[in-house]
Motif scaffolding. Structure first.
Motif, PDB file in Angstrom:
ATOM      1  N   UNK A 163     -45.325  57.208 -77.632  1.00 35.96           N
ATOM      2  CA  UNK A 163     -44.115  57.199 -78.457  1.00 35.96           C
ATOM      3  C   UNK A 163     -43.244  55.984 -78.182  1.00 35.96           C
ATOM      4  N   UNK A 164     -43.723  55.055 -77.335  1.00 36.05           N
ATOM      5  CA  UNK A 164     -43.012  53.798 -77.079  1.00 36.05           C
ATOM      6  C   UNK A 164     -43.963  52.646 -77.373  1.00 36.05           C
ATOM      7  N   UNK A 165     -43.395  51.434 -77.517  1.00 36.79           N
ATOM      8  CA  UNK A 165     -44.192  50.299 -77.993  1.00 36.79           C
ATOM      9  C   UNK A 165     -44.762  49.442 -76.879  1.00 36.79           C
ATOM     10  N   UNK A 212     -56.286  48.116 -71.007  1.00 36.44           N
ATOM     11  CA  UNK A 212     -55.564  49.260 -71.570  1.00 36.44           C
ATOM     12  C   UNK A 212     -54.463  48.711 -72.475  1.00 36.44           C
ATOM     13  N   UNK A 213     -54.516  49.047 -73.740  1.00 33.86           N
ATOM     14  CA  UNK A 213     -53.529  48.566 -74.708  1.00 33.86           C
ATOM     15  C   UNK A 213     -52.589  49.717 -75.032  1.00 33.86           C
ATOM     16  N   UNK A 214     -51.326  49.579 -74.664  1.00 34.63           N
ATOM     17  CA  UNK A 214     -50.334  50.635 -74.856  1.00 34.63           C
ATOM     18  C   UNK A 214     -49.481  50.274 -76.068  1.00 34.63           C
ATOM     19  N   UNK A 233     -47.309  45.587 -78.472  1.00 31.35           N
ATOM     20  CA  UNK A 233     -48.029  46.398 -77.498  1.00 31.35           C
ATOM     21  C   UNK A 233     -47.947  45.726 -76.135  1.00 31.35           C
ATOM     22  N   UNK A 234     -48.451  46.406 -75.128  1.00 27.81           N
ATOM     23  CA  UNK A 234     -48.628  45.833 -73.796  1.00 27.81           C
ATOM     24  C   UNK A 234     -50.077  45.978 -73.413  1.00 27.81           C
ATOM     25  N   UNK A 235     -50.652  44.907 -72.875  1.00 29.71           N
ATOM     26  CA  UNK A 235     -52.034  44.946 -72.422  1.00 29.71           C
ATOM     27  C   UNK A 235     -52.040  44.986 -70.887  1.00 29.71           C
TER      28      UNK A 235
END
Length: 240
Positions: A163-165, A212-214, A233-235
């Motif tokens: 639910x967060x970017x 892991x891509x968030x 996103x964050x990788x």
């Protein structure tokens, strides 16, 4: 940010993603939207396997804290993930996406057992494979199950829909000054306890070099956008 092209991905969703605002554990309209996101990614040429948690129906750790024996509570949680997997399968097939559910706990009347080579064949044929029941053993989370399946299926990345970017240095819901990482190392996530996934899942991805891509799955169209390297996103990956 510019992201590399990932051919085969594992999409990890929390069970809460399927919940609607009306209090339904599985909201058909929300599930249909998520299925549409998966279809768009598959139509763009990606091979997808999916793991859905069970927290919208039953959360084993919470139940264990209230007195249910931990192993029993975890098995109950695994059954909840099967229910969610069937809901996702139904939503995908309603929009024309061939889907197979494979469970780590055999239940042949409901779905296939997990067989790695069979799952690989499904992916090669363009089907979506939904993995249910975690790793089939108690004391492991669905995060660990997702990391394990990503390694077994030789996935190019594990996409964690939240639910967060992305990943922040503190909780952005309570700290307006929280900093979002573009990339962050596995070791930093573990050392700083950044709560991306549980520690065993992070370590398994690190040891198998699975990024892991968030990203925020609740934003319509975001999965396909992130796969194109256009979304936020964050990788989580190795340093350097």
């Amino acid at each position: 940010m510019t992201a590399p092209a990932y051919k085969r991905i594992l999409l990890k969703l929390s069970g809460e993603v399927l919940m609607g605002e009306g209090g339904l554990a599985i909201d058909p309209s929300v599930t249909a939207r998520v299925a549409g996101e998966i279809k768009d990614a598959r139509d763009a040429g990606h091979e997808l396997c999916v793991v859905v948690g069970g927290g919208n129906i039953f959360r084993g750790i919470s139940a264990a804290a209230k007195g249910i024996e931990r192993a029993t509570a975890d098995y109950m949680g695994m059954l909840a993930t099967v229910m969610n997997a069937l809901a996702v399968q139904n939503a995908l097939e309603q929009i024309g996406v061939e889907t197979r559910v494979q469970s780590a706990i055999p239940m042949s009347s409901v779905c296939e057992p997990f067989i790695r080579r069979r799952a690989e064949r499904h992916l090669e044929k363009g089907r979506v494979v939904v993995f249910a029941a975690g790793v089939g053993s108690p004391f492991f989370t669905t995060d660990s199950g997702a990391a394990l399946r990503a390694a077994e299926m030789k996935c190019d990345a594990l996409f964690k829909g939240t639910s967060v970017d992305g990943v922040y240095d503190s909780d952005p819901k309570t700290n307006a000054n929280a900093k979002r990482y573009e990339t962050v190392s596995y070791d930093t996530v573990l050392a700083d306890n950044l709560k991306v996934m549980d520690a065993s899942a992070i370590a398994l991805c690190r040891d198998n070099n699975i990024p892991i891509v968030v990203f925020n799955i609740r934003e319509p169209g975001n999965l396909a956008s992130v796969l194109r390297g256009e979304g936020v996103s964050t990788v989580v990956q190795k340093e350097g």
